[in-house]
Design an enzyme around this catalytic site. Structure first.
Site, short mmCIF file in Angstrom:
data_model
loop_
_atom_site.label_atom_id
_atom_site.label_comp_id
_atom_site.label_asym_id
_atom_site.label_seq_id
_atom_site.Cartn_x
_atom_site.Cartn_y
_atom_site.Cartn_z
N LYS A 70 0.80 -1.23 0.00
CA LYS A 70 0.00 0.00 0.00
C LYS A 70 0.83 1.28 0.00
O LYS A 70 0.42 2.30 -0.53
CB LYS A 70 -0.93 0.01 1.23
N ASP A 107 -10.11 4.11 1.98
CA ASP A 107 -10.44 3.53 3.29
C ASP A 107 -11.20 4.53 4.18
O ASP A 107 -12.15 4.16 4.88
CB ASP A 107 -9.16 3.08 4.03
P1 NAP Z 1 -1.42 -2.38 11.82
O1 NAP Z 1 -0.92 -1.27 10.96
O2 NAP Z 1 -0.58 -3.59 12.01
O3 NAP Z 1 -1.79 -1.77 13.27
C1 NAP Z 1 -2.18 -2.62 14.31
C2 NAP Z 1 -2.68 -1.77 15.49
O4 NAP Z 1 -3.15 -2.68 16.50
C3 NAP Z 1 -1.60 -0.91 16.14
O5 NAP Z 1 -2.20 0.24 16.67
C4 NAP Z 1 -1.09 -1.85 17.25
O6 NAP Z 1 -0.48 -1.18 18.31
C5 NAP Z 1 -2.40 -2.44 17.71
N1 NAP Z 1 -2.19 -3.69 18.43
C6 NAP Z 1 -1.87 -4.90 17.91
N2 NAP Z 1 -1.73 -5.82 18.90
C7 NAP Z 1 -1.96 -5.16 20.06
C8 NAP Z 1 -1.98 -5.56 21.43
N3 NAP Z 1 -1.73 -6.83 21.79
N4 NAP Z 1 -2.27 -4.63 22.36
C9 NAP Z 1 -2.53 -3.36 22.01
N5 NAP Z 1 -2.54 -2.91 20.73
C10 NAP Z 1 -2.26 -3.82 19.77
O7 NAP Z 1 -2.81 -2.95 11.26
P2 NAP Z 1 -3.95 -2.17 10.43
O8 NAP Z 1 -3.73 -2.40 8.99
O9 NAP Z 1 -4.03 -0.77 10.94
O10 NAP Z 1 -5.26 -3.00 10.83
C11 NAP Z 1 -5.80 -2.94 12.15
C12 NAP Z 1 -7.14 -3.70 12.18
O11 NAP Z 1 -8.08 -3.05 11.34
C13 NAP Z 1 -7.04 -5.14 11.66
O12 NAP Z 1 -7.87 -5.95 12.47
C14 NAP Z 1 -7.60 -5.06 10.25
O13 NAP Z 1 -8.20 -6.28 9.83
C15 NAP Z 1 -8.67 -3.98 10.44
N6 NAP Z 1 -9.00 -3.27 9.19
C16 NAP Z 1 -10.31 -3.26 8.81
C17 NAP Z 1 -10.69 -2.56 7.69
C18 NAP Z 1 -12.13 -2.55 7.31
O14 NAP Z 1 -12.43 -2.23 6.14
N7 NAP Z 1 -13.02 -2.82 8.23
C19 NAP Z 1 -9.72 -1.86 6.93
C20 NAP Z 1 -8.39 -1.89 7.36
C21 NAP Z 1 -8.04 -2.60 8.50
P3 NAP Z 1 1.14 -1.00 18.34
O15 NAP Z 1 1.43 0.19 17.47
O16 NAP Z 1 1.45 -0.79 19.78
O17 NAP Z 1 1.71 -2.27 17.77
#
Ligand code: NAP
Length: 278
Positions: A70, A107
């Site tokens: 991305k 998004d």
């Molecule tokens: P990402 O860039 O990897 O970010 C992950 C986030 O989750 C970070 O803020 C991370 O905090 C936090 N996190 C992970 N494990 C954690 C834990 N054990 N305790 C506290 N915080 C934790 O992922 P992303 O792409 O942003 O996606 C995040 C979520 O959104 C996923 O579940 C994804 O499937 C969903 N999503 C949904 C859509 C939709 O259309 N509905 C679109 C995009 C994403 P740290 O910075 O501290 O690691």
């Protein structure tokens, strides 16, 4: 080259087998009787530039882009929309007839449309937004909330530095809270969003306390597997209107499909059911 090429589109990522986009776009192609195809393409980082240069020659009108490409695709595009530049990532490429590659990020659009449709009385300006997380998806959420005019966005992330970086990029309307105060920042918030992967199938539980959450808040979770997360269930128990994350995925696909295939598609229950079954 024939004048009547079948339009092709798809999603590029690695891995990509789990992507719901082929079912989503496939449903719309069938529904609108469009003679086109949408396919998943697993592409390695080293091959990305060559693949993107080649696809238009084969009849591709555009592609979605997912993890881990991305951010990289911004460098390969000729035109980057303001919102994609602000977010620092693109999820939709349009291969224009003049040969230029146009990169957009839909998004944030999907996030806002999901709340507008899922919670019809939602007023994003009724109070601050409380956003949990600071990852890739969070950037699109924050950008879109700022774009619709939210005056204060409270942000809390386990790794505080990532939230501080977002504040530096997005400016004074973003206020960062320590992770231990993630629950406190919900007080008086009109919109509360989980953008972390907490609560997702196979991930740790979402444990942020909801004592300060007002029943007037509209609450949403980006996690959509499971559809009804424990966070949404608890928010509903407090009297909040909740909106699940699947709608964001469905709505973010609308602008791309329209640009590629010339038809503005509708997000409805048939689409939701097709994606949930697919
Ligand atoms: P990402 O860039 O990897 O970010 C992950 C986030 O989750 C970070 O803020 C991370 O905090 C936090 N996190 C992970 N494990 C954690 C834990 N054990 N305790 C506290 N915080 C934790 O992922 P992303 O792409 O942003 O996606 C995040 C979520 O959104 C996923 O579940 C994804 O499937 C969903 N999503 C949904 C859509 C939709 O259309 N509905 C679109 C995009 C994403 P740290 O910075 O501290 O690691």
């Amino acid at each position: 080259m024939s004048d009547h090429r079948i339009p092709l589109a798809g999603v590029i990522g690695s891995p990509v087998a789990h992507s719901k986009s082929p079912v989503l776009h496939g449903h719309w192609l069938k529904r609108y009787g469009i003679d086109g195809y949408y396919i998943p393409m697993d592409v390695a980082q080293d091959d990305l530039a060559e693949v993107i240069r080649t696809l238009p020659l084969m009849g591709f009108v555009g592609v979605n882009v997912t993890i881990p490409h991305k951010e990289t695709v911004l460098d390969l595009a000729d035109i980057v929309t303001d919102r994609a530049a602000l977010i620092g990532a693109a999820n939709t490429l349009i291969f224009r007839k003049d040969g230029k590659i146009h990169a957009d990020n839909t998004d944030g659009y999907g996030f806002i449309e999901n709340l507008r449709h899922g919670a019809p009385g939602w007023d994003p300006l009724a109070g601050p937004a409380a956003v949990i997380g600071a990852g890739g998806a969070c950037r699109a959420v924050v950008a879109s909330l700022l774009e619709v005019g939210v005056k204060e966005i409270r942000l809390s992330n386990r790794t505080r530095n990532r939230a501080d970086i977002l504040k530096r990029e997005f400016g004074a309307r973003v206020k960062v809270f320590d992770w231990v105060k993630a629950g406190n920042m919900m007080e008086g918030a009109a919109t509360v969003v989980n953008t972390t992967s907490l609560g997702m199938m196979g991930k740790p539980e979402f444990r942020v306390p909801l004592d300060a959450l007002s029943p007037k808040a509209v609450v949403t979770d980006l996690v959509y597997a499971p559809l009804d997360t424990a966070f949404l269930v608890k928010a509903r128990e407090k009297g909040c209107v909740t909106v699940d994350g699947l709608g964001m995925l469905l709505h973010q696909a609308v602008p791309g499909f329209e640009r590629w295939f010339g038809e503005r598609p509708e997000v409805d229950d048939d689409l939701r059911n097709a994606v949930l079954a697919g």
